[in-house]
Scaffold this motif. Structure first.
Motif, PDB file in Angstrom:
ATOM      1  N   LEU A   1      18.814  73.418  52.628  1.00  9.24           N
ATOM      2  CA  LEU A   1      17.759  72.470  52.295  1.00  9.24           C
ATOM      3  C   LEU A   1      17.419  71.663  53.547  1.00  9.24           C
ATOM      4  N   GLN A   2      16.166  71.252  53.633  1.00 10.60           N
ATOM      5  CA  GLN A   2      15.716  70.444  54.765  1.00 10.60           C
ATOM      6  C   GLN A   2      15.020  69.187  54.263  1.00 10.60           C
TER       7      GLN A   2
ATOM      8  N   GLY B   1      14.654  76.816  41.676  1.00 11.26           N
ATOM      9  CA  GLY B   1      15.975  76.721  41.066  1.00 11.26           C
ATOM     10  C   GLY B   1      16.998  77.592  41.759  1.00 11.26           C
ATOM     11  N   VAL B   2      16.626  78.825  42.067  1.00 12.07           N
ATOM     12  CA  VAL B   2      17.563  79.729  42.747  1.00 12.07           C
ATOM     13  C   VAL B   2      17.914  79.198  44.130  1.00 12.07           C
ATOM     14  N   GLU B   3      16.931  78.709  44.853  1.00 11.21           N
ATOM     15  CA  GLU B   3      17.180  78.233  46.213  1.00 11.21           C
ATOM     16  C   GLU B   3      18.067  76.990  46.237  1.00 11.21           C
ATOM     17  N   VAL B   4      17.825  76.040  45.332  1.00  6.97           N
ATOM     18  CA  VAL B   4      18.645  74.827  45.352  1.00  6.97           C
ATOM     19  C   VAL B   4      20.053  75.135  44.872  1.00  6.97           C
ATOM     20  N   CYS B   5      20.201  76.036  43.904  1.00 13.32           N
ATOM     21  CA  CYS B   5      21.553  76.424  43.467  1.00 13.32           C
ATOM     22  C   CYS B   5      22.306  77.112  44.604  1.00 13.32           C
ATOM     23  N   ALA B   6      21.617  77.957  45.352  1.00 14.62           N
ATOM     24  CA  ALA B   6      22.263  78.666  46.449  1.00 14.62           C
ATOM     25  C   ALA B   6      22.774  77.707  47.517  1.00 14.62           C
ATOM     26  N   ALA B   7      22.046  76.609  47.733  1.00 16.06           N
ATOM     27  CA  ALA B   7      22.500  75.612  48.702  1.00 16.06           C
ATOM     28  C   ALA B   7      23.583  74.715  48.115  1.00 16.06           C
ATOM     29  N   LEU B   8      23.409  74.300  46.873  1.00 14.09           N
ATOM     30  CA  LEU B   8      24.348  73.359  46.268  1.00 14.09           C
ATOM     31  C   LEU B   8      25.713  73.977  45.992  1.00 14.09           C
TER      32      LEU B   8
ATOM     33  N   GLY C   1      21.343  69.617  36.778  1.00 18.59           N
ATOM     34  CA  GLY C   1      20.501  68.432  36.871  1.00 18.59           C
ATOM     35  C   GLY C   1      19.755  68.345  38.183  1.00 18.59           C
ATOM     36  N   LEU C   2      20.415  68.705  39.265  1.00 17.75           N
ATOM     37  CA  LEU C   2      19.776  68.654  40.582  1.00 17.75           C
ATOM     38  C   LEU C   2      18.734  69.757  40.730  1.00 17.75           C
ATOM     39  N   ALA C   3      18.975  70.903  40.111  1.00 22.37           N
ATOM     40  CA  ALA C   3      17.968  71.966  40.140  1.00 22.37           C
ATOM     41  C   ALA C   3      16.688  71.503  39.454  1.00 22.37           C
ATOM     42  N   ARG C   4      16.828  70.822  38.330  1.00 20.00           N
ATOM     43  CA  ARG C   4      15.663  70.303  37.612  1.00 20.00           C
ATOM     44  C   ARG C   4      14.948  69.237  38.447  1.00 20.00           C
ATOM     45  N   TRP C   5      15.710  68.353  39.082  1.00 24.23           N
ATOM     46  CA  TRP C   5      15.129  67.320  39.953  1.00 24.23           C
ATOM     47  C   TRP C   5      14.372  67.953  41.119  1.00 24.23           C
ATOM     48  N   PHE C   6      14.877  69.057  41.619  1.00 28.24           N
ATOM     49  CA  PHE C   6      14.275  69.744  42.758  1.00 28.24           C
ATOM     50  C   PHE C   6      12.980  70.450  42.368  1.00 28.24           C
TER      51      PHE C   6
END
Length: 352
Positions: free
Chosen positions: A112-113, A192-199, A243-248
Motif C-alpha cells: 500500500l502507498q 479487497g484482494v489487494e488490501v488483504c494481500a498487504a495486510l 473491516g479494513l478491507a471494507r474501509w479501503f
C-alpha cells in the motif's frame, strides 16, 4: 501459445513462471538490477534456482536487465510483476520507459502507498502511472492468495485468486496460468484482494508472536508452543482485515476467503514477517530484530504498518472506524512506528 514477460527473478517471480511454462507458453524471466547472480546461475544450470532451491523448466528464458528492451515488451502478450514491494517504483520506471504499447499487467507484488491523504494499492499506482501510455485500470490485475513460492515451484496444490475489473481479461489470464496444481479463482473485488494481500503480512507479525510469547507448560513431546493464543489472535486478525478491507473500498467477505484468511494462514506459518513476529514474541525490540537476525531483509508487513498508521488514525479521529475494533492493528502500529514492545490485551477483544 502466449508470450509472458516476468519482471523479477526472485523466488515468487520465478515460481509463477513454472505453471505458465508447464502450459506450453513462452516465458521470459527478467532479473532486476539485484538479480544478476540469479540470472547468471540459471543460464548455466536450470536444475536449481539459487534462492528458490528448486529447478526451473528449460522452457523459461532467463534475461539480464541490461538486455531488456522495448522489443521485449512489444513481443509479449502480458507482463507479470514479481519484484519485492520496494521495487515497485523501479518497475514503474521500466514500464514507462520501455513498454511501447499497452499490455495487460498482473502484479504478484503487494503493498500500500500513501496518496493524497489516503492509501492506494500498487495496482492503482501502476495504472495511474501508465495512464498516458494507454494502460487503464481494467488492464491491471492483482494476484492474491496463499502461495509459498517453493511449494508452487515444486508443483504442490496451490489455490490463488486473480482480481481485476475486466472479466474477459481475468479469464484469459486464468486460462493461461491454471494447471492441475495451480488453481485459480476470479474476483472483481480488486480493492479487497489487494488490501488483504498487504495486510496479511502486517497482521501475521502479531499472530506469529503468540507462538513464541506463550509456551506450553510441562510440554508434551514435539509440542512446545501453546496453540490457543495464536488461534485467538488469528481469529481477531481476520476480523480486523475484513473491516479494513471494507474501509479501503473492498468487500469484507474477501477477507474470509483465500485472499485473506488463507493467505494469512500461510504467512503465519513461515517467511520473513512471521520470523519478525517470533522475535517480537520473545521480547526482542523491533530495532534489534531489524538490525540483527533480519538485517537486510525486506519486511513488507512492517512497511505496511508504517504507511497504514496515519490514514488509520485519521479514520479513527473522524469516526469512520472504531479503534476498539482494531486492537491487534493498533498494537502492531505502536510497535512498528513507535518502537513499543508488542503487547496484545486479550481482555480488550470481544470474541464472537
Amino acid at each position: 501459445m502466449a508470450r509472458l514477460l516476468i519482471l523479477g527473478a526472485g523466488v515468487m517471480g520465478s515460481a509463477i513462471a513454472v505453471p505458465a511454462a508447464d502450459n506450453g507458453h513462452q516465458v521470459t524471466l527478467v532479473g532486476t538490477h539485484l538479480d544478476g547472480e540469479i540470472i547468471k546461475a540459471l543460464k548455466a544450470d536450470r536444475s536449481r534456482h539459487p534462492r528458490l532451491k528448486a529447478p526451473i523448466p528449460e522452457a523459461i528464458t532467463p534475461l539480464e536487465i541490461e538486455a531488456l528492451s522495448s522489443e521485449s515488451f512489444r513481443t509479449a502478450d502480458m507482463v507479470i510483476v514479481g519484484v519485492s514491494s520496494p521495487g515497485i517504483g523501479w518497475t514503474i520506471d521500466k514500464l514507462r520507459s520501455l513498454m511501447p504499447e499497452p499490455r495487460p499487467i498482473a502484479l504478484v507484488t503487494k503493498g500500500l502507498q500513501p496518496w493524497e491523504g489516503r492509501l492506494r494499492s500498487f495496482t492503482e499506482s501502476v495504472a495511474e502511472a501508465l495512464a498516458d501510455q494507454g494502460v487503464t485500470q481494467r488492464m491491471v490485475m492483482g494476484i492474491g492468495g496463499p502461495c509459498i513460492a517453493k511449494e508452487l515451484a515444486d508443483r504442490q496444490p496451490t489455490a490463488v485468486i486473480f482480481a481485476g475489473q475486466d472479466r474477459d481479461c481475468l479469464e484469459r489470464f486464468r486460462d493461461t496460468m491454471q494447471t492441475a496444481y495451480y488453481r485459480v479463482a476470479l474476483s472483481d473485488d480488486l480493492e479487497g484482494v489487494e488490501v488483504c494481500a498487504a495486510l496479511k503480512n502486517f497482521l501475521a507479525i502479531a499472530v506469529s508472536a503468540m507462538w513464541t510469547r506463550y509456551r506450553e507448560v510441562n510440554p508434551q513431546p514435539h509440542k512446545t508452543k501453546a496453540m490457543n493464543p495464536g488461534a485467538a489472535a488469528f481469529s481477531q486478525a481476520v476480523r480486523e482485515m475484513a473491516g479494513l478491507a471494507r474501509w479501503f473500498g473492498g468487500r469484507s467477505e474477501t477477507a474470509y476467503g483465500v485472499a485473506g484468511l488463507g493467505d494469512l494462514n500461510v504467512t503465519v506459518g513461515g517467511g520473513r514477517n512471521s520470523r519478525l513476529g517470533f522475535l517480537l514474541g520473545e521480547d526482542m525490540a523491533l530495532e534489534a530484530a531489524l538490525s540483527g537476525p533480519l538485517s537486510g531483509e525486506t519486511l513488507e508487513g512492517a512497511d505496511t504498518g508504517l504507511v497504514l498508521a496515519a490514514p488509520l488514525e485519521g479514520a479513527f479521529a473522524a469516526g469512520r472506524l472504531d479503534p476498539a475494533d482494531y486492537p491487534i492493528t493498533r498494537a502492531l502500529i505502536a510497535t512498528i512506528r513507535d518502537g513499543k514492545p508488542l503487547a496484545i490485551d486479550f481482555t480488550a477483544i470481544d470474541f464472537v
